[in-house]
Scaffold this motif. Structure first.
Motif, short mmCIF file in Angstrom:
data_model
loop_
_atom_site.label_atom_id
_atom_site.label_comp_id
_atom_site.label_asym_id
_atom_site.label_seq_id
_atom_site.Cartn_x
_atom_site.Cartn_y
_atom_site.Cartn_z
N GLU A 1 79.64 -95.28 0.16
CA GLU A 1 79.32 -96.52 1.12
C GLU A 1 78.92 -96.46 2.49
O GLU A 1 78.28 -97.06 2.35
CB GLU A 1 79.42 -97.66 0.23
N GLN A 2 80.73 -96.56 2.61
CA GLN A 2 80.60 -96.87 3.58
C GLN A 2 80.67 -95.78 5.70
O GLN A 2 80.20 -96.21 6.36
CB GLN A 2 82.36 -97.45 4.24
N GLN A 3 80.15 -94.29 4.30
CA GLN A 3 79.59 -93.55 5.05
C GLN A 3 78.12 -93.67 5.48
O GLN A 3 77.48 -93.88 6.69
CB GLN A 3 79.78 -92.02 4.77
N GLN B 1 76.82 -96.55 5.06
CA GLN B 1 76.47 -97.94 6.31
C GLN B 1 76.75 -97.45 7.51
O GLN B 1 76.56 -97.74 8.39
CB GLN B 1 77.66 -99.07 5.50
N ALA B 2 77.40 -96.66 8.08
CA ALA B 2 77.62 -96.45 9.05
C ALA B 2 76.50 -95.33 9.70
O ALA B 2 76.12 -94.69 10.71
CB ALA B 2 79.22 -94.83 9.12
N ASP C 1 82.32 -105.11 5.94
CA ASP C 1 82.39 -103.89 6.45
C ASP C 1 81.92 -103.57 7.35
O ASP C 1 81.26 -103.00 8.69
CB ASP C 1 81.99 -102.70 5.66
N ASP D 1 81.62 -102.85 11.52
CA ASP D 1 80.77 -102.09 11.97
C ASP D 1 80.12 -102.37 13.84
O ASP D 1 80.10 -101.82 14.53
CB ASP D 1 80.32 -101.83 11.36
N LEU E 1 81.15 -105.28 1.41
CA LEU E 1 80.03 -104.31 2.24
C LEU E 1 79.66 -105.24 2.94
O LEU E 1 79.49 -104.76 4.46
CB LEU E 1 79.19 -104.58 1.09
N GLU F 1 81.62 -95.52 -5.17
CA GLU F 1 83.06 -94.83 -4.53
C GLU F 1 83.48 -93.98 -5.42
O GLU F 1 83.31 -93.43 -6.73
CB GLU F 1 83.69 -96.19 -4.80
N SER G 1 85.26 -94.02 0.37
CA SER G 1 83.05 -95.10 -0.19
C SER G 1 82.54 -94.23 0.17
O SER G 1 82.68 -94.00 1.77
CB SER G 1 83.47 -96.52 0.15
#
Length: 134
Positions: free
Chosen positions: A68-70, A72-73, A10, A14, A7, A56, A66
């Motif tokens: 989670e990644q989206q 975060q973005a 990433d 980003d 986390l 996930e 994930s």
């Protein structure tokens, strides 16, 4: 176990893509201060409950996508539209604040530019609704 969880890594990656020159330690410290992660680098209960990170999902072929990644973005998309002067950090993460007027402007900008995922649009619209109802 490292406090620099995926986390944190990433998020730093980003931020670098967005032009911010920030170390892994600086990223970690800012996320802790903002109450997004605990001292072990894991998402806080607040972060999860407010939908900033998710779970996930495993696909039959073993590939993972994930949420989670989206998430975060989507968070970065809005936060990167804020002037740095609008964020007031405190040594106690729960007491760090973002000024509402610039935050509303940043959310509306991201929504108008269609820069968020469908789920992110929904979450940020709810945040905007909450801010405007106060």
């Amino acid at each position: 176990m490292s406090k620099y969880t995926p986390l944190v890594k990433d998020m730093q990656k980003d931020l670098k893509k967005k032009g911010f020159k920030i170390s892994l330690e600086q990223t970690y410290q800012k996320l802790v201060k903002a109450n997004f992660i605990d001292v072990d680098g894991n998402p806080t209960k607040w972060t999860i409950e407010n939908g900033y990170v998710g779970v996930e999902y495993s696909y039959p072929q073993g590939m993972q996508a994930s949420q989670e990644q989206q998430d975060q973005a989507d968070v970065l998309e809005v936060l990167n539209r804020l002037p740095q002067s609008a964020v007031h950090y405190n040594d106690v993460p729960d007491l760090s604040k973002i000024e509402t007027k610039p935050l509303k402007k940043a959310i509306k900008s991201a929504l108008n530019d269609d820069a968020l995922s469908a789920d992110g649009r929904k979450k940020w619209k709810n945040v905007l609704k909450d801010i405007e109802s106060r």
